[in-house]
Design an enzyme around this catalytic site. Structure first.
Site, PDB file in Angstrom:
ATOM      1  N   GLU A 128       0.876  -1.293  -0.035  1.00 31.50           N
ATOM      2  CA  GLU A 128       0.008   0.031  -0.154  1.00 31.50           C
ATOM      3  C   GLU A 128       0.900   1.184   0.005  1.00 31.50           C
ATOM      4  OE1 GLU A 128      -2.775   0.420   3.216  1.00 31.50           O
ATOM      5  OE2 GLU A 128      -3.829   2.024   2.128  1.00 31.50           O
ATOM      6  N   MET A 269       0.328  -2.738   8.592  1.00 31.20           N
ATOM      7  CA  MET A 269      -0.417  -3.100   7.193  1.00 31.20           C
ATOM      8  C   MET A 269      -1.437  -4.052   7.270  1.00 31.20           C
ATOM      9  SD  MET A 269      -0.800  -1.641   4.180  1.00 31.20           S
ATOM     10  CE  MET A 269      -2.223  -2.544   3.269  1.00 31.20           C
ATOM     11  N   GLU A 270      -2.649  -3.852   6.883  1.00 31.85           N
ATOM     12  CA  GLU A 270      -3.502  -5.022   7.017  1.00 31.85           C
ATOM     13  C   GLU A 270      -3.801  -6.081   5.679  1.00 31.85           C
ATOM     14  OE1 GLU A 270      -3.986  -1.691   6.376  1.00 31.85           O
ATOM     15  OE2 GLU A 270      -5.682  -1.492   4.550  1.00 31.85           O
ATOM     16  N   HIS A 303      -6.976  -2.209  15.018  1.00 32.91           N
ATOM     17  CA  HIS A 303      -7.149  -1.480  13.627  1.00 32.91           C
ATOM     18  C   HIS A 303      -6.851  -2.459  12.365  1.00 32.91           C
ATOM     19  CE1 HIS A 303      -6.886   2.194  11.382  1.00 32.91           C
ATOM     20  NE2 HIS A 303      -6.194   1.448  10.437  1.00 32.91           N
ATOM     21  N   GLU A 304      -5.808  -3.000  12.367  1.00 32.13           N
ATOM     22  CA  GLU A 304      -5.301  -3.982  11.246  1.00 32.13           C
ATOM     23  C   GLU A 304      -6.660  -4.982  11.326  1.00 32.13           C
ATOM     24  OE1 GLU A 304      -3.557  -2.247   9.353  1.00 32.13           O
ATOM     25  OE2 GLU A 304      -2.816  -0.806  10.950  1.00 32.13           O
ATOM     26  N   HIS A 307      -9.708  -4.268   9.474  1.00 33.36           N
ATOM     27  CA  HIS A 307      -9.568  -3.590   8.121  1.00 33.36           C
ATOM     28  C   HIS A 307      -9.920  -5.179   7.480  1.00 33.36           C
ATOM     29  CE1 HIS A 307      -8.123   0.147   7.262  1.00 33.36           C
ATOM     30  NE2 HIS A 307      -6.934   0.259   7.894  1.00 33.36           N
TER      31      HIS A 307
HETATM   32  N1  TRP Z   1      -3.228   0.720   5.619  1.00 24.50           N
HETATM   33  C1  TRP Z   1      -2.335   1.229   6.466  1.00 24.50           C
HETATM   34  C2  TRP Z   1      -3.170   1.306   7.905  1.00 24.50           C
HETATM   35  O1  TRP Z   1      -3.717   0.506   8.605  1.00 24.50           O
HETATM   36  C3  TRP Z   1      -1.517   2.269   6.289  1.00 24.50           C
HETATM   37  C4  TRP Z   1       0.010   2.202   5.744  1.00 24.50           C
HETATM   38  C5  TRP Z   1       1.016   1.074   6.069  1.00 24.50           C
HETATM   39  C6  TRP Z   1       0.772   2.405   4.825  1.00 24.50           C
HETATM   40  N2  TRP Z   1       1.956   1.158   5.564  1.00 24.50           N
HETATM   41  C7  TRP Z   1       1.861   1.917   4.547  1.00 24.50           C
HETATM   42  C8  TRP Z   1       0.259   3.738   3.855  1.00 24.50           C
HETATM   43  C9  TRP Z   1       2.891   2.725   3.866  1.00 24.50           C
HETATM   44  C10 TRP Z   1       1.295   4.215   3.019  1.00 24.50           C
HETATM   45  C11 TRP Z   1       2.679   3.529   2.801  1.00 24.50           C
HETATM   46  O2  TRP Z   1      -3.561   2.459   8.231  1.00 24.50           O
HETATM   47 ZN    ZN Z   2      -5.916   1.619   8.421  1.00 19.88          ZN
END
Ligand code: TRP
Ligand code: ZN
Length: 867
Positions: A128, A269-270, A303-304, A307
């Site tokens: 992401e 990151m989810e 949170h994750e 998601h």
């Molecule tokens: N989606 C992730 C969250 O839970 C956000 C995220 C994690 C992210 N790593 C990243 C966004 C690297 C941009 C770049 O909020």
């Molecule tokens: Zn998030």
């Protein structure tokens, strides 16, 4: 001049078009060798029935060494495709086709930490928002959902663990190398792809879902950190149960994995079934992690996990809709934490964060709507506005509908859009449909940037008490004119004793007014003198202006049952005193004498909820104070702040002393009350030291020498260092010796020094950046120093030397990691608030960094430097 970076392009929401082709399935083969990884991908393409008919399709690919391309078995020659500026275009495609590509990548050289990279000897990914294009050719956009089948191959001894999304379906080995194939049955956008290869320890547990399915839970970390995974595991199980009970959402795969990595750009990151976490958001042990750290782990793990439904099962159509998943998921994790801990403390903490961080963003050059209409680099839009303001917008909908209807609306949302990529409007449509409410005007919260200012006037005439509300949203970059928003205002009117009076004939004690015009008045049959308790629970993300008398603020602080209103009253009292000191109108001792009886009351009641008391007794930050005075005079702000703190430290000396000593625990406990007591004691000790009490250093050193946990140890260290007490230097050395091998603890060691208030700290920062343990490639370490300096130490940051150190560090970081450089650069957003001579110096330095900057950093600096 020739630069290493590509031209900057702007992407606009109004230009959105569905992809010409869909990718039904992806078969990936990731063959990891030292120095080079070969990725073979096979994409099953099908013309998109929902797109304008076209026979050409674009695939993203950046930093890939192309070895071969084949379409339906036929090897493509250079004339058969067009590959330029990270975009591969194929034309004259049939209705369906299979595209096979083979590329080489170099994860060992990847310091930007997007795509496939290495962290402490393990391979991991971050896709992401647009990292997948650094792994293979693919339509890297969230509205292309595919089934992934991934084979990972690597040396068996060095990388015994090979992970990807979904379930392992096959494995094998040959000549010291092995491979595992993973299959994810749920179609997903490529930003949710993940892969890990490493030698990791695992904490394993199981969770039985509400329908009786057993899910294996596996948390992975480096072997030395295996003892720091229990809290994350507990948090995960709580989150899984909570989502079943609160939203009726069950987990859908047989395995849920979390991997902790030291090099990570964000919190976590989810990725489907395989979350990847910054170590700081998953590892926790009382000896090495503060209480705040424990709470952060609980909320990020949740949170994750959340998601999985709000983000993964139902995802975003395009990145303009980012808040669809982030705002909603933050709201979900906030409500979860409120249920797990003290709801009042949680709410005040969340509001404090929003008001002190998102509001400034929304009032500065980076202001943008919760659903932006354009961007250059989407990474720059993972902002407090998308996350925190987005959560407030969901919260307003929750309160407008009520818990029951809101649940019906989210049920509808998850059912209707399961397996689809949708928009913020689709979400609000569900709210409108279920409730029958007209949400047309409410939707402006998504498109209009800026923080509304709500000014309120009260008038009493006989037995008529009226409140007049005026809303106004100041212009933001690119949005000069603003329209009225729907603003729910929850309120009560408190009598002299702080009890809510009746607001109507039926004896209603609290009500919610729904404002939707520029100005509106409301009348209540009230004849006695009252104090309005406004915006209870922080019912809308606005700046509330009301000319409270000091005695009214004292009433709110002493008697209001609403945690937010109490906290806000305290903030108003502090700001009033501090503002006078900044303007040279007051005298710190007199201000402290005036504040003392009010604070004493809070201290007397601290036993009820020590964490709440700590929040109420904490002064606004120097940064927040600075934002109220123009032009910014950092040393004047620093003096005013320090003087008031010192005077409060003296006036309430005996209270601070007894809190510092009496709250001492003899045995470690990790529950909310124990954490609150530690927070309050650290604060009391801080005031005691500010007041110059001769016992402060002794108490701090004793605590530092024999702490029960990291909150005590670090709290004591912070007091010693920030007040430059005798023993500080020795404590710092001792701490570094003791914790040199614990990266997350050493981050605290760096940041406690970089945040010591006062101009001279800039010399410390310079030393810290040259320290052998400083590492430019670790975002946590970079943030520990530069984030602390720029975000919480305005008097050190806003000096000629501060600007030089900061900008040259920015350039260094940018060469390694543009995302992190751009994030840190946001700290320069107060440029336009500086007085002209300071501004000129800083502007010049920022301009020259900007000339050689990455597109990420350039976008942020351009906005800040714009007149
Ligand atoms: N989606 C992730 C969250 O839970 C956000 C995220 C994690 C992210 N790593 C990243 C966004 C690297 C941009 C770049 O909020
Ligand atoms: Zn998030």
């Amino acid at each position: 001049m020739e630069t290493a970076h590509a031209a900057v392009t702007t992407t606009r929401l109004k230009d959105y078009l569905p992809p010409a082709y869909l990718v039904d399935s992806v078969t990936l083969d990731v063959d990891i060798h030292d120095g080079v990884t070969t990725v073979t991908s096979e994409l099953a393409l099908r013309r998109n029935p929902d797109a304008v008919i076209s026979d050409s399709m674009m695939f993203n690919g950046e930093g890939l060494t192309l070895r071969s391309l084949a379409l339906d078995g036929k090897v493509l020659e250079e004339a058969d495709y067009h590959y330029e500026n990270g975009e591969l275009t194929l034309s004259r495609l049939p209705e369906q086709a299979t595209l096979v590509s083979v590329v080489d990548i170099e994860p060992e050289k990847n310091t930007a930490l997007e795509g496939l990279y290495m962290s402490n000897g393990m391979y991991c990914t971050q896709c992401e928002a647009q990292g997948f294009r650094h792994i293979t050719f693919f339509p890297d956009r969230p509205d292309v959902l595919s089934r992934f089948r991934t084979t990972v191959r690597a040396d068996k001894k060095k990388y015994p663990l090979l992970l990807s999304n979904g379930n392992p379906v096959e494995q094998g080995e040959e000549d010291g190398r092995h491979w595992v194939t993973w299959e994810d049955p749920f179609p997903k956008p490529c930003y949710l792809f993940a892969l890990v290869a490493g030698d990791l320890a695992c904490l394993e547990d199981t969770f039985t879902t509400v329908s009786g399915r057993e899910v294996a839970l596996r948390l992975y970390a480096e072997h030395r950190d295996l003892d720091k995974l229990d809290h994350a595991m507990e948090s995960l199980k709580h989150a899984m149960r909570w989502d079943e009970e609160t939203y009726g959402r069950e987990y859908d795969l047989d395995i849920y994995m979390i991997v902790a990595v030291s090099h990570f750009n964000m919190g976590a990151m989810e990725n489907k079934g395989l979350n990847i976490f910054n170590t700081s958001c998953v590892l926790a042990h009382p000896a090495t992690t503060t209480d705040a750290g424990f709470q952060r782990v609980e909320s990020v793990v949740a949170h994750e996990y959340f998601h999985n439904w709000s983000g993964n099962r139902v995802t975003c159509r395009d990145w303009f809709q980012l808040s669809l998943k982030e705002g909603f998921t933050v709201f979900r994790d906030q409500m979860f934490s409120a249920d797990m801990n003290s709801a009042a403390v949680q709410r005040v903490g969340d509001v404090d964060f929003l008001v002190n961080h998102q509001f400034p963003e929304d009032q500065g050059p980076m202001a943008h709507p919760v659903r932006p209409s354009e961007y250059q680099k989407i990474d720059n839009f993972y902002t407090l506005t998308i996350y925190e303001k987005g959560a407030e917008i969901v919260r307003m909908q929750y309160h407008l509908l009520g818990a029951e209807q809101f649940r019906k609306a989210t049920d509808l949302y998850f059912e209707r859009f399961d397996g689809q990529a949708v928009t913020c409007d689709d979400f609000v449509d569900c709210m409108a449909e279920v409730s029958g409410m007209d949400m047309a005007q409410f939707r402006r919260w998504y498109s209009q940037a800026g923080t509304p200012i709500l000014s309120v006037e009260a008038e009493q005439e006989g037995d008529d008490y009226s409140l007049t509300f005026r809303q106004h949203t100041p212009p933001t970059p690119g949005q000069a004119d603003k329209e009225p928003l729907v603003i729910p205002v929850r309120l009560a009117l408190l009598d002299k004793n702080g009890a809510p009076v009746a607001l109507d004939q039926d004896g209603l004690r609290e009500t919610v007014l729904i404002l939707d015009q520029q100005a509106q008045s409301f009348h209540f049959p009230v004849s006695e003198s009252v104090t309005p308790s406004l915006l209870r629970g922080f019912s809308a993300p606005v700046v509330l202006e009301f000319d409270y008398r000091p005695d009214q603020l004292a009433t709110l602080l002493a008697h209001d049952t609403d945690g937010y209103c109490r906290w806000s009253a305290a903030q108003r009292l502090y700001f009033a005193a501090l503002d006078r000191l900044v303007r040279g109108q007051g005298n710190a001792d007199e201000e402290a004498v005036r504040l003392a009886p009010v604070l004493e009351q809070v201290i007397d009641r601290a036993g009820e909820d020590p964490a709440q008391a700590a929040l109420l007794l904490t002064l606004p930050t120097e940064v927040a104070l600075g934002d109220r005075h123009s032009p910014l005079d950092p040393s004047g702000i620093h003096m005013a702040h320090q003087n008031l703190k010192q005077a409060l430290g003296k006036v309430l000396q005996s209270q601070w002393l007894s809190l510092s000593e009496n709250l001492l625990a003899t045995e470690l406990q990790m529950d909310g009350v124990a954490m609150g007591r530690r927070q309050l004691r650290n604060l009391a000790l801080d005031y005691l030291a500010a007041g110059g009490h001769h016992e402060a250093a002794r108490i701090a050193v004793e605590l530092f020498e024999l702490p029960l946990c990291m909150s005590e140890e670090l709290g004591a260290l912070r007091v010693l260092v920030h007040h430059r007490l005798p023993g500080a230097e020795q404590a710092l050395q001792q701490f570094a010796r003791k914790w040199k091998d614990e990266a997350l603890v050493m981050d605290q060691w760096f940041s406690v020094q970089a945040s010591a208030p006062g101009e001279m700290t800039i010399d410390t920062v310079e030393r810290l950046l040259a320290h052998p343990a400083f590492d430019w490639k670790v975002p946590n370490r970079v943030r520990a120093v530069l984030g602390a300096l720029a975000g919480s130490n305005p008097s050190a940051f806003n000096t000629d030397k501060g600007y030089k150190v900061f900008t040259s560090a920015l350039a260094t970081v940018d060469e390694l990691n543009p995302q992190i450089a751009a994030r840190i650069a946001n700290a320069a957003a107060r440029l336009h608030r500086l007085e002209p001579s300071r501004q000129q110096v800083f502007r010049g330095l920022l301009k020259s960094v900007s000339e050689k900057a990455s597109p990420n950093l350039r976008e942020v600096l351009a906005r800040i430097l714009a007149e």
